[in-house]
Scaffold this motif. Structure first.
Motif, PDB file in Angstrom:
ATOM      1  N   ASN A 272       0.959  -1.204  -0.085  1.00 21.31           N
ATOM      2  CA  ASN A 272       0.212   0.045   0.012  1.00 21.31           C
ATOM      3  C   ASN A 272       0.739   1.318  -0.192  1.00 21.31           C
ATOM      4  O   ASN A 272       1.988   1.324   0.391  1.00 21.31           O
TER       5      ASN A 272
ATOM      6  N   PHE B 120     -11.437  -2.522   2.146  1.00 23.30           N
ATOM      7  CA  PHE B 120     -11.330  -1.544   1.498  1.00 23.30           C
ATOM      8  C   PHE B 120     -11.672  -1.636  -0.054  1.00 23.30           C
ATOM      9  O   PHE B 120     -11.699  -1.206  -0.652  1.00 23.30           O
TER      10      PHE B 120
ATOM     11  N   GLY C 276     -15.300   2.728   1.550  1.00 26.81           N
ATOM     12  CA  GLY C 276     -14.120   3.693   1.253  1.00 26.81           C
ATOM     13  C   GLY C 276     -13.265   4.364   2.333  1.00 26.81           C
ATOM     14  O   GLY C 276     -13.780   3.936   3.535  1.00 26.81           O
TER      15      GLY C 276
ATOM     16  N   TYR D 176      -5.107   1.397  -3.391  1.00 25.38           N
ATOM     17  CA  TYR D 176      -5.127   0.285  -2.656  1.00 25.38           C
ATOM     18  C   TYR D 176      -6.805  -0.287  -2.783  1.00 25.38           C
ATOM     19  O   TYR D 176      -6.869  -1.606  -3.057  1.00 25.38           O
ATOM     20  N   ALA D 177      -7.578   0.538  -2.673  1.00 27.20           N
ATOM     21  CA  ALA D 177      -8.973   0.107  -2.573  1.00 27.20           C
ATOM     22  C   ALA D 177      -9.459  -0.221  -4.047  1.00 27.20           C
ATOM     23  O   ALA D 177     -10.262  -1.283  -4.055  1.00 27.20           O
TER      24      ALA D 177
ATOM     25  N   LYS E 279      -8.125  -3.863  -4.394  1.00 26.91           N
ATOM     26  CA  LYS E 279      -8.804  -5.015  -3.461  1.00 26.91           C
ATOM     27  C   LYS E 279     -10.064  -5.082  -4.030  1.00 26.91           C
ATOM     28  O   LYS E 279     -10.844  -6.312  -3.807  1.00 26.91           O
TER      29      LYS E 279
ATOM     30  N   GLN F  37      -6.639   5.994   0.006  1.00 23.29           N
ATOM     31  CA  GLN F  37      -6.639   4.538  -0.241  1.00 23.29           C
ATOM     32  C   GLN F  37      -7.021   4.295  -1.756  1.00 23.29           C
ATOM     33  O   GLN F  37      -7.380   3.478  -2.255  1.00 23.29           O
TER      34      GLN F  37
END
Length: 254
Positions: free
Chosen positions: A98, A148, A152, A159-160, A163, A156
């Motif tokens: 991340n 995530f 929200g 990263y979000a 994922k 991020q």
């Protein structure tokens, strides 16, 4: 009384990103359940330390330095696992990273680094494992996602996005591979206390914000992931596929 359906004796589990944190915790849990363990990551020194840790309680473990963003590296890893133990029964597709930045501050390289590891790496490793598992007509793929991928959170963006992509890969692969005898699921943790997260979890304001969003009013620990990963890796989960298992103290249920 033990339940044999949770016993992984004779199975081989490969854990990417298995030298630290969540990956190492899951590798140890699977080893304690009886599986032969292969851990992979980029850092040779970390792999050596992790392998010694896993061997300390009697599990059989091999390690392989691997860059999951490199297809040849990944194929070599799968070949190594099968060569060492004769099969690949369980993949914990965990390697990830991340870079926390505001949207307006993210560099293109930041985006590429996170997506390459978290999404491309998951894809390449899952694809290579699937080839092997199809020949066996059996296998368990466990992708490591995050809350995530569903909720929200500031800082991020990359990263979000990665994922959320993992969640969708999990559902697609489950559909494609179900008739091949392969179960595909994901574990999506909230914040887990590890040596790597300890520093910023010690920030009282940040810690309290996390706890306030969690029904159980605490941060997760590595032991909270032991049962979920053993369950999904075992015959106890033989009729479970395409699911995202949130291990989050109730965060996403609010």
């Amino acid at each position: 009384m033990s339940l044999p359906i949770f016993n992984l004796t004779g199975k081989t589990a490969l854990i990417t990103g298995g030298s630290k944190g969540i990956g190492l915790g899951m590798a140890k849990a699977l080893g304690k359940a009886g599986a032969n363990i292969v851990i992979a990551s980029r850092g040779e020194e970390d792999l050596q330390k992790a392998a010694e840790d896993i061997r300390s309680f009697g599990a059989t473990v091999k390690q392989k330095q691997t860059d999951v963003t490199d297809k040849n590296n990944v194929n070599d890893l799968i070949d190594f696992t099968v060569r060492e133990f004769g099969s690949l029964d369980i993949l914990v597709n965990n390697a990830g990273r991340n870079i926390r930045k505001k949207l307006i501050d993210i560099e293109e390289d930041d985006w590429n680094n996170v997506l390459d590891t978290n999404l491309k790496g998951i894809f390449l490793t899952g694809q290579a494992a699937a080839h092997q598992m199809i020949t066996q007509k059996s296998g368990k793929i466990i992708n490591i996602s995050s809350i995530f991928g569903r909720v929200g959170g500031s800082f991020q963006t990359s990263y979000a996005a990665s994922k959320g992509g993992i969640n969708q890969l999990t559902k697609v692969w489950a559909d494609e591979l179900s008739l091949e005898g392969i179960n595909v699921n994901a574990i999506a943790p909230a914040y887990i206390k590890t040596p790597m997260t300890q520093g910023w979890l010690s920030d009282e304001k940040r810690f309290n914000e996390i706890v306030d969003k969690t029904m159980m009013k605490r941060v997760g620990e590595l032991k909270d992931l032991e049962g979920p990963v053993v369950f999904l890796a075992s015959e106890a989960a033989s009729y479970v596929t395409g699911q995202i298992l949130y291990v989050d103290g109730g965060w996403t249920a609010k």
